[in-house]
Design a protein around this motif. Structure first.
Motif, mmCIF file in Angstrom:
data_model
loop_
_atom_site.group_PDB
_atom_site.id
_atom_site.type_symbol
_atom_site.label_atom_id
_atom_site.label_comp_id
_atom_site.label_asym_id
_atom_site.label_seq_id
_atom_site.Cartn_x
_atom_site.Cartn_y
_atom_site.Cartn_z
ATOM 1 N N THR A 81 0.834 -1.203 0.000
ATOM 2 C CA THR A 81 0.000 0.000 0.000
ATOM 3 C C THR A 81 0.868 1.252 0.000
ATOM 4 N N GLY A 82 0.242 2.344 -0.411
ATOM 5 C CA GLY A 82 0.879 3.647 -0.356
ATOM 6 C C GLY A 82 -0.076 4.651 0.249
ATOM 7 N N THR A 83 0.431 5.525 1.096
ATOM 8 C CA THR A 83 -0.411 6.553 1.713
ATOM 9 C C THR A 83 0.423 7.794 1.999
ATOM 10 N N GLY A 84 -0.172 8.941 1.796
ATOM 11 C CA GLY A 84 0.537 10.176 2.084
ATOM 12 C C GLY A 84 0.539 10.517 3.562
ATOM 13 N N LEU A 85 -0.640 10.399 4.191
ATOM 14 C CA LEU A 85 -0.784 10.833 5.584
ATOM 15 C C LEU A 85 -1.233 9.731 6.527
ATOM 16 N N GLY A 86 -1.473 8.535 6.030
ATOM 17 C CA GLY A 86 -1.908 7.455 6.907
ATOM 18 C C GLY A 86 -3.316 7.665 7.414
ATOM 19 N N LEU A 87 -3.590 7.182 8.609
ATOM 20 C CA LEU A 87 -4.933 7.249 9.176
ATOM 21 C C LEU A 87 -5.075 8.544 9.973
ATOM 22 N N VAL A 88 -5.480 9.581 9.288
ATOM 23 C CA VAL A 88 -5.558 10.912 9.895
ATOM 24 C C VAL A 88 -6.566 10.940 11.039
ATOM 25 N N TYR A 136 4.295 2.185 1.719
ATOM 26 C CA TYR A 136 5.138 3.317 1.323
ATOM 27 C C TYR A 136 4.447 4.621 1.699
ATOM 28 N N SER A 137 5.231 5.557 2.215
ATOM 29 C CA SER A 137 4.706 6.893 2.499
ATOM 30 C C SER A 137 5.725 7.917 2.015
ATOM 31 N N HIS A 138 5.585 8.297 0.751
ATOM 32 C CA HIS A 138 6.525 9.221 0.111
ATOM 33 C C HIS A 138 5.770 10.413 -0.484
ATOM 34 N N ARG A 139 4.913 11.018 0.339
ATOM 35 C CA ARG A 139 4.143 12.182 -0.091
ATOM 36 C C ARG A 139 3.411 11.880 -1.403
ATOM 37 N N GLY A 140 3.657 12.695 -2.430
ATOM 38 C CA GLY A 140 2.927 12.513 -3.685
ATOM 39 C C GLY A 140 3.356 11.316 -4.498
ATOM 40 N N PHE A 141 4.425 10.632 -4.082
ATOM 41 C CA PHE A 141 4.887 9.418 -4.766
ATOM 42 C C PHE A 141 4.512 8.150 -4.002
ATOM 43 N N SER A 142 3.656 8.246 -3.016
ATOM 44 C CA SER A 142 3.372 7.090 -2.151
ATOM 45 C C SER A 142 2.750 5.936 -2.931
ATOM 46 N N SER A 145 5.105 4.515 -5.650
ATOM 47 C CA SER A 145 6.148 3.643 -5.099
ATOM 48 C C SER A 145 5.601 2.243 -4.838
ATOM 49 N N ALA A 146 4.396 2.181 -4.291
ATOM 50 C CA ALA A 146 3.766 0.881 -4.040
ATOM 51 C C ALA A 146 3.502 0.149 -5.346
ATOM 52 N N LEU A 147 3.021 0.890 -6.341
ATOM 53 C CA LEU A 147 2.719 0.289 -7.643
ATOM 54 C C LEU A 147 3.987 -0.255 -8.293
ATOM 55 N N LEU A 148 5.065 0.511 -8.246
ATOM 56 C CA LEU A 148 6.320 0.054 -8.838
ATOM 57 C C LEU A 148 6.832 -1.193 -8.129
ATOM 58 N N ASP A 149 6.730 -1.236 -6.822
ATOM 59 C CA ASP A 149 7.144 -2.416 -6.058
ATOM 60 C C ASP A 149 6.339 -3.635 -6.507
ATOM 61 N N GLY A 150 5.020 -3.466 -6.625
ATOM 62 C CA GLY A 150 4.169 -4.570 -7.059
ATOM 63 C C GLY A 150 4.493 -5.036 -8.466
ATOM 64 N N MET A 151 4.751 -4.098 -9.360
ATOM 65 C CA MET A 151 5.088 -4.454 -10.741
ATOM 66 C C MET A 151 6.407 -5.224 -10.806
#
Length: 354
Positions: A81-88, A136-142, A145-151
């Motif tokens: 998974t990827g998230t910018g801010l997690g569970l706000v 992954y939590s990399h702001r706008g690339f979150s 990054s997860a998608l690339l890992d999965g691919m």
């Protein structure tokens, strides 16, 4: 890369739960931010467990099960998974408890559920999937990054039927904070009129979207993810054009062969220039946009991927999502390019094909 989208589960501010329909019924929100249309969680989660779960956890588990059912898969080979801010919401709940109880006698549940990897962990527990699990939590690339890992997992045959997701949520408290940064509009607007309000800021939203990735194509495949690219802080529009040239050349495509370009227009006069520049000076094809349907947030790329994959599967671009409708021409949709940026810092490009 031979990576295909086999199933999708998307819970968003639109009716996106059913994969058989594609924006047939569109919701025009009139509020400061766009909240997701939540499903009947009892269809996916034991009612006894529901009462201990926050909204985003319920959305995450439900979207993952919708995705796997759509793909015809019981158990994924990995969860990413990827998230910018997690569970706000849970983070705010815990911090409010700290203040209300003077840092004493705090219930641990909100803190435990506030970590960014909570969704991937809860999904794994719900599915009884104890394989590769990452967040992954990399702001706008979150999400990217997860998608690339999965691919890469699929391409290297380290796993198949990989479950990749992106999630973020919006709350009243968080909205009040970002409103001070001029990232969101001061005025309340109707979401479908987002591009008509040429002012500073956008409208924020939320969603949870999961995708099942596999290395084999079948009759139920949505689309092939041919490639993705990220660009950090490009200096100007010309650098973006150069990156697009490289990207298309790498994939043996000419820009004239792109049947649809999906742009991340968000109604912010300070940041939409690159999108209109590309439409005016670089591409000459059909255009679509999507943030008037979802709002803007760190992992909005997951909603964009859902949209692009469905245009290929359903072979249509809904009227409500067409940009520059007067020049739109009906034609087969074989190659779709998605271009989006988050606050002009994190730029991402997806290429999808049949």
């Amino acid at each position: 890369m031979e990576v295909y989208i086999k199933g999708i589960g998307n819970i968003s501010p639109q009716y996106t739960e059913d994969s058989k329909v594609f924006l047939d019924d569109v919701v025009n929100h009139e509020s400061d931010f766009l909240l997701s249309l939540e499903p009947n969680y009892k269809e996916f989660i034991n009612p006894i467990q529901l009462r201990r779960m926050s909204k985003l956890i319920k959305m995450g588990i439900s979207a993952s099960k919708i995705c796997l059912k759509d793909a015809g898969v019981e158990n994924p080979g990995a969860i990413i998974t990827g998230t910018g801010l997690g569970l706000v919401g849970d983070t705010e709940k815990f911090l409010n408890q700290v203040l209300d109880h003077n840092e004493e006698l705090l219930a641990p549940t909100a803190f435990i559920q506030s970590t960014h990897n909570t969704i991937s962990g809860q999904v794994a527990i719900a599915l009884k999937c104890f394989k590769y699990n990452n967040t992954y939590s990399h702001r706008g690339f979150s999400f990217e990054s997860a998608l690339l890992d999965g691919m890469l997992l699929v391409e290297n045959k380290d796993a198949d039927n990989v479950l990749v997701g992106g999630f973020d949520e919006i709350t009243k408290e968080h909205h009040s904070i970002v409103k001070k940064t001029r990232w969101v509009k001061n005025e309340t607007i109707k979401s479908l009129e987002l591009l008509d309000h040429k002012t500073q800021g956008t409208i924020v939203g939320e969603s949870v979207a999961f995708f099942t990735l596999t290395g084999e194509k079948d009759e139920n495949t949505y689309a092939k993810i041919k490639d993705i690219k990220t660009v950090y802080k490009p200096e100007n529009n010309q650098e973006i054009e150069a990156k697009l040239d490289e990207f298309l050349a790498k994939n043996n495509l000419k820009k004239e062969e792109i049947d649809l370009v999906v742009l991340g227009l968000n109604g912010n006069i300070d940041t939409d220039d690159i999108y209109t520049h590309l439409a005016d000076n670089y591409f000459n094809t059909n255009y679509a946009y999507f943030k008037h349907l979802s709002g803007d947030y760190h992992t909005v790329g997951s909603f964009a991927l859902w949209f692009a994959a469905n245009t290929i599967k359903h072979q249509k671009v809904p009227e409500v999502a067409r940009f520059r409708k007067e020049n739109f021409t009906e034609k087969p949709i074989r190659n779709v390019l998605v271009y989006n940026h988050f606050r002009e810092v994190d730029h991402s490009i997806f290429l999808l094909t049949q």
